[in-house]
Structures are given as C-alpha cells and as structure tokens.
Design a protein around this motif. Structure first.
Motif, PDB file in Angstrom:
ATOM      1  N   ALA A   1      10.476  -7.430   9.055  1.00 59.56           N
ATOM      2  CA  ALA A   1       9.710  -6.971   7.896  1.00 59.56           C
ATOM      3  C   ALA A   1       8.918  -8.093   7.247  1.00 59.56           C
ATOM      4  O   ALA A   1       7.910  -7.833   6.576  1.00 59.56           O
ATOM      5  N   ASP A   2       9.351  -9.336   7.434  1.00 61.51           N
ATOM      6  CA  ASP A   2       8.620 -10.454   6.840  1.00 61.51           C
ATOM      7  C   ASP A   2       7.638 -11.091   7.820  1.00 61.51           C
ATOM      8  O   ASP A   2       7.110 -12.173   7.573  1.00 61.51           O
ATOM      9  N   GLY A   3       7.384 -10.396   8.936  1.00 61.22           N
ATOM     10  CA  GLY A   3       6.372 -10.855   9.885  1.00 61.22           C
ATOM     11  C   GLY A   3       6.833 -11.891  10.883  1.00 61.22           C
ATOM     12  O   GLY A   3       6.021 -12.415  11.651  1.00 61.22           O
TER      13      GLY A   3
ATOM     14  N   ASP B   1      14.213   3.627  14.517  1.00 59.36           N
ATOM     15  CA  ASP B   1      13.125   3.552  15.490  1.00 59.36           C
ATOM     16  C   ASP B   1      12.071   2.541  15.048  1.00 59.36           C
ATOM     17  O   ASP B   1      11.647   2.559  13.886  1.00 59.36           O
ATOM     18  N   PRO B   2      11.618   1.673  15.947  1.00 60.84           N
ATOM     19  CA  PRO B   2      10.504   0.773  15.610  1.00 60.84           C
ATOM     20  C   PRO B   2       9.277   1.603  15.248  1.00 60.84           C
ATOM     21  O   PRO B   2       9.106   2.724  15.718  1.00 60.84           O
ATOM     22  N   LYS B   3       8.415   1.047  14.391  1.00 59.43           N
ATOM     23  CA  LYS B   3       7.219   1.774  13.992  1.00 59.43           C
ATOM     24  C   LYS B   3       6.225   1.888  15.138  1.00 59.43           C
ATOM     25  O   LYS B   3       5.555   2.907  15.297  1.00 59.43           O
ATOM     26  N   VAL B   4       6.099   0.851  15.944  1.00 60.73           N
ATOM     27  CA  VAL B   4       5.162   0.876  17.062  1.00 60.73           C
ATOM     28  C   VAL B   4       5.678  -0.052  18.155  1.00 60.73           C
ATOM     29  O   VAL B   4       6.241  -1.110  17.868  1.00 60.73           O
TER      30      VAL B   4
ATOM     31  N   PHE C   1      -3.463   1.441  17.277  1.00 62.65           N
ATOM     32  CA  PHE C   1      -3.522   0.350  16.300  1.00 62.65           C
ATOM     33  C   PHE C   1      -4.366   0.691  15.071  1.00 62.65           C
ATOM     34  O   PHE C   1      -4.211   0.071  14.017  1.00 62.65           O
ATOM     35  N   TYR C   2      -5.246   1.681  15.183  1.00 64.00           N
ATOM     36  CA  TYR C   2      -6.051   2.089  14.030  1.00 64.00           C
ATOM     37  C   TYR C   2      -5.200   2.752  12.947  1.00 64.00           C
ATOM     38  O   TYR C   2      -5.632   2.878  11.807  1.00 64.00           O
ATOM     39  N   ASP C   3      -3.986   3.175  13.297  1.00 64.07           N
ATOM     40  CA  ASP C   3      -3.097   3.831  12.344  1.00 64.07           C
ATOM     41  C   ASP C   3      -2.167   2.849  11.650  1.00 64.07           C
ATOM     42  O   ASP C   3      -1.195   3.255  10.996  1.00 64.07           O
ATOM     43  N   PHE C   4      -2.467   1.557  11.798  1.00 64.43           N
ATOM     44  CA  PHE C   4      -1.673   0.511  11.174  1.00 64.43           C
ATOM     45  C   PHE C   4      -2.607  -0.463  10.456  1.00 64.43           C
ATOM     46  O   PHE C   4      -3.831  -0.390  10.634  1.00 64.43           O
TER      47      PHE C   4
ATOM     48  N   HIS D   1       4.552  -1.815   3.961  1.00 70.27           N
ATOM     49  CA  HIS D   1       3.909  -0.509   3.734  1.00 70.27           C
ATOM     50  C   HIS D   1       4.030   0.371   4.987  1.00 70.27           C
ATOM     51  O   HIS D   1       4.231   1.590   4.871  1.00 70.27           O
ATOM     52  N   ALA D   2       3.898  -0.243   6.157  1.00 70.67           N
ATOM     53  CA  ALA D   2       4.060   0.516   7.397  1.00 70.67           C
ATOM     54  C   ALA D   2       5.509   0.969   7.560  1.00 70.67           C
ATOM     55  O   ALA D   2       5.772   2.098   7.988  1.00 70.67           O
ATOM     56  N   ILE D   3       6.441   0.090   7.209  1.00 73.45           N
ATOM     57  CA  ILE D   3       7.858   0.433   7.311  1.00 73.45           C
ATOM     58  C   ILE D   3       8.196   1.591   6.374  1.00 73.45           C
ATOM     59  O   ILE D   3       9.004   2.473   6.706  1.00 73.45           O
ATOM     60  N   GLU D   4       7.572   1.587   5.207  1.00 70.12           N
ATOM     61  CA  GLU D   4       7.821   2.651   4.228  1.00 70.12           C
ATOM     62  C   GLU D   4       7.191   3.982   4.643  1.00 70.12           C
ATOM     63  O   GLU D   4       7.418   5.008   3.995  1.00 70.12           O
ATOM     64  N   GLY D   5       6.385   3.959   5.702  1.00 72.17           N
ATOM     65  CA  GLY D   5       5.771   5.198   6.169  1.00 72.17           C
ATOM     66  C   GLY D   5       4.455   5.529   5.519  1.00 72.17           C
ATOM     67  O   GLY D   5       3.975   6.667   5.630  1.00 72.17           O
ATOM     68  N   ARG D   6       3.830   4.536   4.865  1.00 73.26           N
ATOM     69  CA  ARG D   6       2.527   4.785   4.247  1.00 73.26           C
ATOM     70  C   ARG D   6       1.498   5.081   5.339  1.00 73.26           C
ATOM     71  O   ARG D   6       1.558   4.572   6.454  1.00 73.26           O
ATOM     72  N   SER D   7       0.541   5.914   5.005  1.00 72.31           N
ATOM     73  CA  SER D   7      -0.476   6.337   5.965  1.00 72.31           C
ATOM     74  C   SER D   7      -1.659   5.371   5.973  1.00 72.31           C
ATOM     75  O   SER D   7      -2.113   4.908   4.914  1.00 72.31           O
ATOM     76  N   PHE D   8      -2.141   5.067   7.187  1.00 74.16           N
ATOM     77  CA  PHE D   8      -3.303   4.201   7.339  1.00 74.16           C
ATOM     78  C   PHE D   8      -4.371   4.932   8.150  1.00 74.16           C
ATOM     79  O   PHE D   8      -4.066   5.595   9.139  1.00 74.16           O
ATOM     80  N   LYS D   9      -5.600   4.812   7.713  1.00 70.15           N
ATOM     81  CA  LYS D   9      -6.730   5.380   8.446  1.00 70.15           C
ATOM     82  C   LYS D   9      -7.723   4.267   8.718  1.00 70.15           C
ATOM     83  O   LYS D   9      -8.209   3.618   7.783  1.00 70.15           O
ATOM     84  N   ASP D  10      -7.994   4.040   9.977  1.00 71.68           N
ATOM     85  CA  ASP D  10      -8.885   2.947  10.387  1.00 71.68           C
ATOM     86  C   ASP D  10      -8.419   1.616   9.797  1.00 71.68           C
ATOM     87  O   ASP D  10      -9.211   0.764   9.418  1.00 71.68           O
TER      88      ASP D  10
END
Length: 220
Positions: free
Chosen positions: A5-7, A40-43, A136-139, A202-211
């Motif tokens: 989570a900290d990269g 489950d891993p996010k990606v 990758f556009y969804d992240f 934000h990705a871990i929390e399930g936030r939505s990303f567009k482009d």
C-alpha cells in the motif's frame, strides 16, 4: 513481485514449475494465499501465459488483469517482416501511449486496417487478449509505467539466467531454487518505489478511475 500500500515493491515468491502451466501457477498463488495474501490483488500484470491467467481467475477472481505490452509488442512484430517492424512498432506505441482509453481503440482499428490484408497473423495476435491490454486506464495515471509491463521482473530474472549460464550446472533442484532466491533478494534491494505511491490507497479502497483520473463519489 508485488507492491504494498505504500508503494514498496516486494519479492513475494520464487517457485519452479513446468512450462508455466496452470498447475504451477496455482501452486504459487495458493502458496501466497496460505502465507497471508487472502485479499485479491487489485491488478495482476503478466505476459499472457494462459496458465497464469487461468490460475488467477480461480484463486483471485476479483483481481483485474493487465497484459504486458512489451511481450505483446514482441509477439506481434515477430509475425511481420523486419523491414515493416519499425513502423509497425511505432503504430503499436500509439495505442498504449494515448491519454484516454478511447484513443487506443481508434489506434487498434487503424492498425488492423493498415496491416490485416498482408499480415493477418500479426493482427490476430494483437486481437488476442485485447480486452486486458488497456486495464491500466482504470487505475491512477501515475502508475501506468508500472502496470503496462513486467520488465522489472524480467530484468531480475535476466540476472538469474546470466548466473545460470556462467555456472553451467546449478546442481540439485533445491540448490537451484536457493540460488534463484538469493539472486532475486539481492536484485530486489535496487527496486524503486512506485510513482505517486500515495494514490495507491485510493485504488485499494475501490475508488473508481476513468482514464487514470479518480472519479468523484456520488452521495447516496
């Protein structure tokens, strides 16, 4: 290789297998789950091996898939004459370098229109797994360079392959695995942190990303 989570990139497993089949990848995935990776891993980024994708869908079904563009590009170009490859490579780059997801789709269509008649095998290769080439556009956009390729893993194993060629004989299976683990651990010390690691949460929390841009949450 995984990212926290900290990269921070971490070496999560080294396992020998048979021809990258589903059974081998399932053993690796189950090993990760038994050691604590229960969410489950996010990606998951991979080279497109059918065994790894099949195992991922069974053991971590919620994980998104991203196909490595370096492997896909090489596979497509290998089915074209060398004289055509430089220009075709440039056309392929237009797909994954675009800012929005709509542009790559247009670039795909342009590539097929340009090369389908003479190089149908190359086009067929590009069509395979097309749906997981643009995940990758969804992240977060800052993470695109990390998500589009498995190069960090490939460079690590290049060191391992070089040592194997130098030693010629690696000894027993156990000795070979021990050598690979030690070399991978040594290489991991040079792995750099993911770009803009603060956005990973934000990705871990399930936030939505567009482009690549996080979307505002709509209050109920």
């Amino acid at each position: 290789m995984g990212a926290t989570a900290d990269g921070k990139k971490e070496l999560v497993a080294v396992l020998d297998g048979y021809r990258e089949g589903e059974q081998s990848w399932s053993e690796l995935s189950l090993d990760l789950k038994h050691r604590g990776l229960t969410i489950d891993p996010k990606v998951a980024v991979g080279d497109g091996a059918l065994g790894s994708r099949a195992a991922l869908r069974k053991i971590y079904p919620a994980a998104c898939e991203q196909r490595c563009w370096v492997h896909k590009t090489a596979n497509v170009l290998n089915k074209m004459p060398k004289s055509v490859q430089p220009k075709a490579k440039g056309n392929l780059h237009e797909t994954w370098q675009a800012e929005t997801k709509a542009n790559p789709k247009e670039a795909f269509d342009a590539f097929f229109e340009k090369y389908q008649a003479r190089y149908s095998q190359a086009c067929d290769c590009l069509k395979k797994g097309r749906s997981v080439l643009l995940t990758f556009y969804d992240f977060p956009a800052e993470h695109r360079s990390h998500l589009r390729t498995t190069n960090p893993i490939e460079s690590t194993f290049a060191t391992i392959r070089l040592r194997q060629r130098k030693t010629k004989r690696s000894g027993s299976r156990r000795a070979s695995l021990a050598m690979m683990v030690k070399l991978a651990e040594s290489a991991s010390k040079k792995w750099r942190r993911l770009n803009s690691h603060e956005t990973i949460i934000h990705a871990i929390e399930g936030r939505s990303f567009k482009d690549g841009i996080m979307q505002e949450e709509i209050a109920a």
